[in-house]
Design a protein around this motif. Structure first.
Motif, PDB file in Angstrom:
ATOM      1  N   ASN A 159       0.814  -1.209   0.000  1.00 55.88           N
ATOM      2  CA  ASN A 159       0.000   0.000   0.000  1.00 55.88           C
ATOM      3  C   ASN A 159       0.852   1.266   0.000  1.00 55.88           C
ATOM      4  O   ASN A 159       0.456   2.284  -0.573  1.00 55.88           O
ATOM      5  N   THR A 160       2.024   1.211   0.623  1.00 52.25           N
ATOM      6  CA  THR A 160       2.940   2.351   0.579  1.00 52.25           C
ATOM      7  C   THR A 160       3.452   2.587  -0.829  1.00 52.25           C
ATOM      8  O   THR A 160       3.519   3.730  -1.300  1.00 52.25           O
ATOM      9  N   LYS A 163       0.783   4.118  -2.974  1.00 47.86           N
ATOM     10  CA  LYS A 163       0.531   5.515  -2.605  1.00 47.86           C
ATOM     11  C   LYS A 163       1.660   6.439  -3.045  1.00 47.86           C
ATOM     12  O   LYS A 163       1.417   7.567  -3.503  1.00 47.86           O
ATOM     13  N   ASN A 174      -0.772   7.404 -11.122  1.00 49.60           N
ATOM     14  CA  ASN A 174      -0.704   6.304 -10.177  1.00 49.60           C
ATOM     15  C   ASN A 174      -0.442   4.998 -10.924  1.00 49.60           C
ATOM     16  O   ASN A 174      -0.833   4.847 -12.085  1.00 49.60           O
TER      17      ASN A 174
END
Length: 556
Positions: A159-160, A163, A174
């Motif tokens: 998830n890091t 992000k 993204n």
């Protein structure tokens, strides 16, 4: 061509150097299957490439042994490094066939550190994104937190990375916004059994020996990655092909025996994601060709994992800047131009219909470009590619010339950025980073006359003394569009041209000398170390040489 073949390799090399032949890893055609086509792209993601803090400067300046080995293999087959990026032990290499280079757009690399709370790059991810034939592609190579009990840290790593990996191209800022995403690496997910019912390493190895026909379903029920995907905690956006190979970790280095200090696990994985309906009248897809491990490599405690995919691309329309301007003004060489029928007009079983116009005179807008535009309006993906085409270079560039000039034509939709530049490369260049010298376009382009809106522009490039190469040989120009320091596109590659020393200009060639001589008088014989890629062209007519390269290398 409506698909591209991508070949992926992920391998944790355990800080070891290559100790085995790597041709089998890349699935090259053998003497028994010479007709097997090569992929369009090779994407190689390595983890734990040897990198010590005291060696970080050296790592930045010189190729590591793995990169050098892959370069020797792939560049001899005509591949070019489109982009390479490294974060300590993580290395991502992207190779492409030369014919695709001029279709690479918006190339950008990114990285995220997740080790020591984001302060150290021993864990994390590196990525490369680009557009190719109208589709956006993102390639991620990662090394996530190790150890069976640190599952939550691996989820947090994922998830890091999602992000923090931010790109400059507005439509794809993204990772997950790209048409195609391929995520490879040592994800470090392990097998996880219920408490009190956890088999030992020996038990798992015994179960593996009983597996028939590559059916690992009973063991994969306890795979952590599949569990977090199902729960929506990480990688839920991605698909993984069915695993039909045994766990790739952990082995005793130098053997095919599992190291029983760790439970055998599928740590090394390749996943993908496709946004299928991003464009009208076309459905994108990634068709799996193969997904497997290569068991006979023993230099690491991991086995390499490879996969091949065919990805659907948008068959858009590329205007040729040169066909839109009078040819007689550019060159007296007989030219051929082709217009390809858009795929929407083809049946599933029909071959592309190609209209070829040949002429010894000029071709004007009314003759060809108007036809191009009419056909382009019917193209099912309805996009065009910005292009820069260099005029054939028929003169020799003598080292120290006061002013060397050539021309290039920009298609009507090319916007010139202040950072646009032209690099001079070896004719047999191996990487887009290996320019000999470069000049910003603003420095070498001469003032032009009035520009008609919607029309291509032909500009004259003037290279002053000191801006050229200083070694005789054959070279190319490559035009890079660079809106900022992080993103660049390859808009054009010239045909090879010759650079010679001024002393050679003074040499008189004996007309009775045999024409089969391999080198011109006064010039040493050409280096033949790369003769398997490019021929020694010394003494050939440059115009003919240009056509030879254009046909041989199929530069679009």
């Amino acid at each position: 061509m409506d698909t591209l073949r991508f070949y992926f390799v992920t391998w944790n090399v355990a800080t070891r150097n290559p100790g085995q032949d790597l041709n089998a890893l890349l699935d090259f055609p053998s003497q028994f299957n010479k007709s097997k086509p090569l992929p369009d792209f090779y994407i190689i993601g390595l983890q734990e490439v040897k990198s010590q803090p005291q060696n970080m400067v050296m790592d930045a300046l010189f190729s590591d042994p793995w990169s050098s080995t892959f370069n020797r293999i792939l560049c001899r087959q005509g591949f070019v490094i489109a982009k390479s990026t490294r974060l300590q032990g993580m290395l991502l290499l992207v190779y492409t066939q030369l014919k695709h280079v001029t279709h690479l757009r918006d190339i950008e690399a990114q990285y995220t550190k997740t080790g020591l709370g984001g302060m150290w790059g021993n864990k994390g991810a590196v990525s490369v994104r680009f557009n190719i034939y109208g589709c956006s592609v993102c390639l991620v190579n990662c090394h996530l937190t190790a150890h069976e009990h640190l599952l939550a840290d691996r989820i947090n790593d994922y998830n890091t990375i999602i992000k923090q990996h931010i790109y400059h191209v507005s439509e794809t800022t993204n990772i997950l916004y790209h048409d195609y995403v391929f995520w490879i690496g040592d994800l470090n997910f392990r097998t996880d059994h219920p408490a009190g019912n956890s088999p030992s390493s020996e038990d798992i190895v015994a179960l593996l020996k009983k597996v028939e026909k590559d059916k690992y379903t009973s063991l994969l029920k306890h795979d952590q990655l599949l569990a977090v995907k199902d729960a929506g905690d990480a990688f839920s956006e991605f698909t993984e092909p069915e695993i039909q190979f045994p766990p790739t970790y952990k082995f005793t280095i130098g053997s095919d025996e599992y190291d029983l200090k760790r439970k055998p696990s599928w740590t090394d994985r390749i996943l993908y994601k496709v946004i299928a309906n991003n464009y009208e009248n076309i459905t994108l897809r990634a068709d799996l060709i193969s997904y497997n491990h290569i068991p006979h490599y023993t230099v690491s405690d991991h086995k390499p994992v490879v996969a091949q995919f065919n990805i659907k691309i948008r068959q858009g329309f590329t205007y040729s800047a040169l066909t839109e301007s009078p040819r007689a003004a550019r060159s007296a060489i007989r030219m051929r131009s082709a217009a390809v029928m858009p795929a929407a007009d083809l049946t599933a079983n029909s071959a592309p219909f190609v209209t070829v116009i040949e002429t010894d005179g000029p071709i004007y807008e009314s003759d060809f470009a108007a036809q191009d535009r009419a056909m382009a309006s019917k193209a099912f993906s309805n996009y065009t590619e910005k292009t820069v085409e260099f005029a054939p270079i028929s003169r020799i560039w003598y080292i120290g010339d006061a002013d060397f000039r050539t021309q290039c034509t920009l298609s009507h939709d090319v916007e010139i950025n202040p950072n646009d530049w032209i690099g001079i490369y070896d004719a047999d260049f191996q990487s887009l980073d290996d320019y000999k010298v470069y000049e910003y376009l603003a420095k070498v382009s001469l003032p032009q006359g009035p520009i008609t809106a919607g029309q291509p522009r032909t500009i004259t490039l003037s290279f002053p003394v000191g801006s050229g190469v200083r070694t005789p040989g054959f070279y190319r120009f490559i035009y890079f569009s660079q809106p900022n320091n992080d993103v660049r596109s390859v808009l054009g590659v010239s045909e090879p041209f010759e650079v010679s020393s001024k002393e050679d200009r003074l040499v008189t060639i004996d007309p009775c000398e045999p024409s089969s001589s391999s080198s011109s008088p006064g010039r040493p014989a050409a280096n033949t170390s790369t003769a398997d890629i490019f021929t020694d062209f010394t003494g050939l007519d440059v115009a003919k040489l240009s056509r030879h390269f254009a046909n041989d290398l199929s530069i679009d």
